[in-house]
Design a protein around this motif. Sequence first.
Motif, PDB file in Angstrom:
ATOM      1  N   LEU A 246      -5.273  -4.509   2.134  1.00  0.00           N
ATOM      2  CA  LEU A 246      -6.112  -5.504   2.801  1.00  0.00           C
ATOM      3  C   LEU A 246      -7.240  -4.824   3.587  1.00  0.00           C
ATOM      4  N   ILE A 247      -6.923  -3.702   4.216  1.00  0.00           N
ATOM      5  CA  ILE A 247      -7.948  -2.957   4.953  1.00  0.00           C
ATOM      6  C   ILE A 247      -9.003  -2.411   3.984  1.00  0.00           C
ATOM      7  N   VAL A 248      -8.539  -1.878   2.853  1.00  0.00           N
ATOM      8  CA  VAL A 248      -9.470  -1.336   1.852  1.00  0.00           C
ATOM      9  C   VAL A 248     -10.368  -2.435   1.299  1.00  0.00           C
ATOM     10  N   ILE A 249      -9.786  -3.607   1.021  1.00  0.00           N
ATOM     11  CA  ILE A 249     -10.587  -4.720   0.503  1.00  0.00           C
ATOM     12  C   ILE A 249     -11.634  -5.148   1.520  1.00  0.00           C
ATOM     13  N   THR A 250     -11.256  -5.150   2.792  1.00  0.00           N
ATOM     14  CA  THR A 250     -12.219  -5.487   3.841  1.00  0.00           C
ATOM     15  C   THR A 250     -13.348  -4.461   3.891  1.00  0.00           C
ATOM     16  N   LEU A 251     -13.004  -3.190   3.723  1.00  0.00           N
ATOM     17  CA  LEU A 251     -14.033  -2.148   3.705  1.00  0.00           C
ATOM     18  C   LEU A 251     -14.993  -2.339   2.537  1.00  0.00           C
ATOM     19  N   GLY A 252     -14.441  -2.584   1.353  1.00  0.00           N
ATOM     20  CA  GLY A 252     -15.270  -2.646   0.161  1.00  0.00           C
ATOM     21  C   GLY A 252     -15.898  -3.991  -0.095  1.00  0.00           C
ATOM     22  N   GLY A 253     -15.332  -5.056   0.490  1.00  0.00           N
ATOM     23  CA  GLY A 253     -15.835  -6.402   0.247  1.00  0.00           C
ATOM     24  C   GLY A 253     -14.932  -7.160  -0.712  1.00  0.00           C
TER      25      GLY A 253
ATOM     26  N   ILE B  46     -10.867  -3.176  12.259  1.00  0.00           N
ATOM     27  CA  ILE B  46     -11.495  -4.010  13.283  1.00  0.00           C
ATOM     28  C   ILE B  46     -12.987  -3.703  13.392  1.00  0.00           C
ATOM     29  N   GLY B  47     -13.319  -2.410  13.310  1.00  0.00           N
ATOM     30  CA  GLY B  47     -14.723  -2.031  13.407  1.00  0.00           C
ATOM     31  C   GLY B  47     -15.565  -2.619  12.288  1.00  0.00           C
ATOM     32  N   VAL B  48     -15.032  -2.591  11.057  1.00  0.00           N
ATOM     33  CA  VAL B  48     -15.786  -3.150   9.931  1.00  0.00           C
ATOM     34  C   VAL B  48     -15.902  -4.665  10.061  1.00  0.00           C
ATOM     35  N   LEU B  49     -14.831  -5.336  10.508  1.00  0.00           N
ATOM     36  CA  LEU B  49     -14.894  -6.779  10.693  1.00  0.00           C
ATOM     37  C   LEU B  49     -15.968  -7.175  11.703  1.00  0.00           C
TER      38      LEU B  49
ATOM     39  N   TRP C  67     -18.643  -5.175  12.620  1.00  0.00           N
ATOM     40  CA  TRP C  67     -19.971  -4.651  12.295  1.00  0.00           C
ATOM     41  C   TRP C  67     -20.478  -5.177  10.958  1.00  0.00           C
ATOM     42  N   ARG C  68     -19.642  -5.096   9.913  1.00  0.00           N
ATOM     43  CA  ARG C  68     -20.033  -5.548   8.569  1.00  0.00           C
ATOM     44  C   ARG C  68     -18.926  -6.424   7.989  1.00  0.00           C
ATOM     45  N   PRO C  69     -18.836  -7.674   8.409  1.00  0.00           N
ATOM     46  CA  PRO C  69     -17.721  -8.522   7.976  1.00  0.00           C
ATOM     47  C   PRO C  69     -17.663  -8.765   6.474  1.00  0.00           C
TER      48      PRO C  69
ATOM     49  N   PHE D  92     -19.718  -2.106   1.266  1.00  0.00           N
ATOM     50  CA  PHE D  92     -20.355  -1.901  -0.027  1.00  0.00           C
ATOM     51  C   PHE D  92     -20.684  -3.204  -0.738  1.00  0.00           C
ATOM     52  N   LYS D  93     -20.514  -4.328  -0.058  1.00  0.00           N
ATOM     53  CA  LYS D  93     -20.782  -5.626  -0.663  1.00  0.00           C
ATOM     54  C   LYS D  93     -22.282  -5.903  -0.667  1.00  0.00           C
ATOM     55  N   LYS D  94     -22.816  -6.249  -1.840  1.00  0.00           N
ATOM     56  CA  LYS D  94     -24.227  -6.581  -1.938  1.00  0.00           C
ATOM     57  C   LYS D  94     -24.465  -8.016  -1.469  1.00  0.00           C
TER      58      LYS D  94
END
Length: 295
Positions: free
Chosen positions: A236-243, A282-285, A287-289, A293-295
């Motif tokens: 789930l964390i990886v999916i959040t990172l990658g989009g 938490i940081g990605v949520l 900063w970049r929700p 890497f999501k376009k």
Amino acid sequence: MSVGAWLELLASGLIAGGVYALVALGLNLQYGLMRIMNISHGEFLMLGAYATWAATVGLGLSPLLMLPVSFVLLAALGLVVHRLCFRKLAATSPTVDIFEARSLMVGFGLMFLVQNFASLLWGGELRGYDFLTMPVVVPLTSGGSQFAANKLLVFALALLFSGALIALLRLTLLGKGVRALMQSPTGAQLVGIPIERLHPLMFGLGLGLAGVAGCLLSMIEAITPAMGEPYTVTALIVITLGGFGSMAGSLAGGLLLGVVEALGMHFTSPSLKMLLSYGVFIGVLLWRPNGLFKK
């Protein structure tokens, strides 16, 4: 630290990240296509690990031979699970959001069911076997860097399966149909894409990848009935990172998280591994929700 030590540290993070990516790809495929938040995904990884251990110890088979077997067994189980648990749920849910919430509850039920089944069948003690544990010297520096052969093999195979899935989705007609469903389910149905066949097929493919990841993990670490749950959280964390819905993002996010964990544990403490992961999450949520890497 010497250059060799830095390279060994980064390589250990990439090896872990390769497995993270493979687990996350299967879960991301299920959620991105069908909005099924399968919180029991890691438990099917655990079944793949146990199947490989049983075949290796009981029948003397090579765990490499169990890679396609684990994929087929877990993919077939995925078709059954989708038919019994999620197909009727999708038909009776009035909205996608309600279906997502209901599928989350079903996933929790499956998680406890599979965990207890594994505990009943194999017990709660640690299981494992030795496979290619000899060190291999990789000439990355003047003196060379040493890695366990099984970990290098696991990393290479994880990248191979991850790359194969990404190529399938990008280069084939089936992949185009899946990506169209991810972008616009209504539009995909209007142009004749058969969602009734694609949904169970892709759900089974996701669990098949989980079975492959379990097979790979059994080569390098001990197996327990509770081993899958942390990998679900990590996925789930990886999916959040990658989009959400981005397969290439999941691959990049998994490798990135593995390196962050390796560096963080080296400079702090191995006991802070999950704290580091949740900090990144938490940081990605914030900063970049939508993902890094999501376009």
